[in-house]
Design a protein around this motif. Structure first.
Motif, PDB file in Angstrom:
ATOM      1  N   LEU A 232       0.825  -1.206   0.000  1.00 48.19           N
ATOM      2  CA  LEU A 232       0.000   0.000   0.000  1.00 48.19           C
ATOM      3  C   LEU A 232       0.861   1.257   0.000  1.00 48.19           C
ATOM      4  N   ARG A 233       1.825   1.318   0.898  1.00 49.28           N
ATOM      5  CA  ARG A 233       2.673   2.510   0.991  1.00 49.28           C
ATOM      6  C   ARG A 233       3.499   2.693  -0.279  1.00 49.28           C
ATOM      7  N   GLY A 234       4.062   1.612  -0.805  1.00 48.08           N
ATOM      8  CA  GLY A 234       4.905   1.721  -1.983  1.00 48.08           C
ATOM      9  C   GLY A 234       4.146   2.243  -3.203  1.00 48.08           C
ATOM     10  N   ILE A 235       2.945   1.714  -3.436  1.00 48.99           N
ATOM     11  CA  ILE A 235       2.178   2.143  -4.608  1.00 48.99           C
ATOM     12  C   ILE A 235       1.701   3.585  -4.441  1.00 48.99           C
ATOM     13  N   ILE A 236       1.306   3.976  -3.225  1.00 48.62           N
ATOM     14  CA  ILE A 236       0.859   5.354  -3.013  1.00 48.62           C
ATOM     15  C   ILE A 236       2.012   6.334  -3.227  1.00 48.62           C
ATOM     16  N   ILE A 237       3.204   5.999  -2.731  1.00 54.84           N
ATOM     17  CA  ILE A 237       4.369   6.868  -2.965  1.00 54.84           C
ATOM     18  C   ILE A 237       4.662   6.958  -4.461  1.00 54.84           C
ATOM     19  N   ALA A 238       4.581   5.817  -5.139  1.00 52.07           N
ATOM     20  CA  ALA A 238       4.811   5.821  -6.591  1.00 52.07           C
ATOM     21  C   ALA A 238       3.761   6.669  -7.299  1.00 52.07           C
ATOM     22  N   LEU A 239       2.508   6.552  -6.876  1.00 52.60           N
ATOM     23  CA  LEU A 239       1.425   7.321  -7.498  1.00 52.60           C
ATOM     24  C   LEU A 239       1.638   8.819  -7.281  1.00 52.60           C
TER      25      LEU A 239
END
Length: 519
Positions: A232-239
């Motif tokens: 969750l954190r990784g994809i949100i940071i990427a987004l």
């Protein structure tokens, strides 16, 4: 006549005096005053009705707060944890600061400066969720709550930030102060960005503050290390990274939308593989494929999800015109309930991983729609608008489906609980449908009906009992049937009297109540 309606009659009398030789007959003046009296009586009635619904909400929220206070015993020598004393002192200080700022503004500018009643939820929800599910971060999250006051002028915003820095100084040792000051800055920036994007219509001040606190915890504060949280954190940071770059490309270089679409499609997976940290630096996509293929159960769940969605989405779109907006929206609640609850009983970790990835995917869909990125932007806009409600139409964002996903996911990810699914998928859906069709007696101050509330309580409790007695994953094994009834009843009555978005309030409050009964 003056004695009946002092203000209105005085105005009428003055008007007659100012009109030289006024020919307004006494009978007409009497009718004008009577109409004004009726208006005042209706306004007074609405004021009482709002007071009634607000009183019920305060009674429930304060009751659950006091129950938690009693169970945790922060001032008892036999208390569970001495840190609870600091936590409750801090929330008391923050509450007094909020009340003081509101009172000063009321004193200076009158009743029009008072914040909405729902501001109480900006204090209650972050505090109670942090207290019960992430106790070490409760103090800083309580300090972040003060950001809800920055809807006032710049001088008030400056005072709020100074107060937050002071609270950090008094509550934390020198080693932790820098981290928590950074969290205040991050939260303030996120809140400003959300207000800018939502234009205080799609997301009002309370929504922006709540979501900025959630994002601050996900991106910076939380020390959770589960695989679903890292995803969750990784994809949100990427987004956020890709959206920020696209924003600069659009504003500075005036890049065409089609180029922005290509960069988004390529950049999001690339940055996701960078920001999701897995053991052995494995590629997240390859890891996910292996994770699914190593279990026949997960493949069956994925096949079942795909089949249900492929059948239900076209069916609802085709039958949309023959269904009311409310019914078609609630159908999605039922579908999500059927998709997740049985699967969660079989493989809870796989469901949580799927939800962790789905939240950023839906955020990406909304970004594509919001920016009208070709070739999908207009298509997404067309179909989502068909299910949009008044709140969605009031601003630039369509947020209902995002609220729904976040609402059902939060209890599952934080507490392994299907309460959000039961509350939204069953209780709220049937309450809305039955209330609109058969409801006759309304809660004072709202458009919701008591019949709908009974439908919420009964249906959600029945589903809880079914899971309680027959669930193989032993859901609710820590609660009694009477406690489950208490959770459903409190949640149903609160839902009936609140105007805060149900997709956020119901799952969060039911999760809080469920946890409180286990203390």
């Amino acid at each position: 006549m003056v004695a009946i309606v002092p203000h209105v009659s005085f105005t009428t009398a003055n008007s007659a005096q100012k009109t030289k030789g006024s020919q307004i007959p006494p009978e007409e003046i009497r009718k004008i005053n009577m109409r004004a009296l009726k208006v005042n009586l209706r306004e007074g009635s609405r004021g009482f009705e709002c007071f009634f619904s607000n009183f019920i909400q305060i009674f429930i929220l304060l009751g659950t707060f006091c129950y938690g206070f009693k169970r945790l015993q922060p001032w008892s020598s036999d208390g569970i944890d001495t840190s609870y004393k600091q936590i409750f002192v801090n929330v008391l200080v923050v509450g007094l600061i909020m009340i003081s700022v509101v009172f000063i503004k009321y004193w200076q500018h009158g009743r029009g400066s008072l914040p909405k009643f729902d501001t109480v939820y900006s204090l209650y929800l972050p505090f109670m969720i942090s207290l019960l599910f992430d106790t070490p971060s409760t103090v800083i999250n309580t300090i972040l709550i003060l950001s809800v006051l920055d809807s006032y002028e710049w001088d008030t915003q400056l005072i709020v930030v100074i107060l937050q820095f002071c609270l950090v100084f008094f509550n934390f040792e020198s080693d932790d102060r820098e981290k928590n000051i950074v969290s205040i800055i991050i939260n303030s920036l996120l809140s400003l960005i959300l207000k800018y994007i939502g234009q205080l219509k799609s997301l009002d001040n309370i929504d922006s503050n709540l979501f900025s606190i959630i994002l601050t915890n996900i991106l910076y504060l939380s020390e959770a290390d589960s695989i679903q949280f890292r995803i969750l954190r990784g994809i949100i940071i990427a987004l956020i990274t890709v959206i920020s770059i696209n924003y600069m490309l659009n504003k500075i270089m005036h890049v065409k939308p089609f180029i922005l679409s290509i960069f988004f499609a390529v950049g999001l997976p690339a940055f996701t593989s960078i920001f999701i940290q897995l053991e052995g630096d494995r590629n997240p996509l390859f890891w996910l494929v292996e994770y699914i293929l190593e279990s026949a159960t997960r493949q069956k769940i994925l096949f079942a999800w795909s089949s249900i969605l492929m059948l239900s989405i076209p069916s609802i779109l085709i039958e949309k015109d023959s269904l009311s907006l409310n019914t078609s929206r609630k159908l999605w609640h039922f579908i999500i309930f059927l998709l997740i609850v049985p699967s969660f009983q079989i493989d809870s970790n796989f469901v949580k991983i799927a939800l962790s990835g789905t939240i950023p995917v839906f955020l990406s869909i909304e970004y594509i729609r919001f920016q009208n990125l070709p070739p999908l932007g207009s298509v997404v806009e067309k179909h989502l608008r068909r299910f949009a409600d008044a709140r969605d139409h009031s601003g630039p964002l369509i947020i209902s489906y995002l609220y729904l996903l976040i609402g059902i996911s939060t209890p599952l990810l934080m507490n392994n609980s299907p309460m959000g699914l039961i509350g939204l998928g069953i209780g709220d859906s049937l309450a809305s449908i039955i209330g609109k069709k058969y409801g006759r007696i309304r809660w004072r101050g709202t458009q919701k009906t008591i019949e709908g509330t009974f439908a919420f309580i009964i249906t959600s409790y029945v589903v809880c009992l079914i899971l309680f007695y027959f669930d193989r994953a032993v859901i609710f094994n820590h609660l009694t049937a009477l406690q489950l009834l208490g959770v459903c009843t409190l949640s149903g009555v609160l839902e009936g009297n609140s105007v805060l978005n149900d997709n956020i309030l119901i799952p969060a409050f039911m999760m809080i109540c469920e946890k409180l009964f286990t203390l």
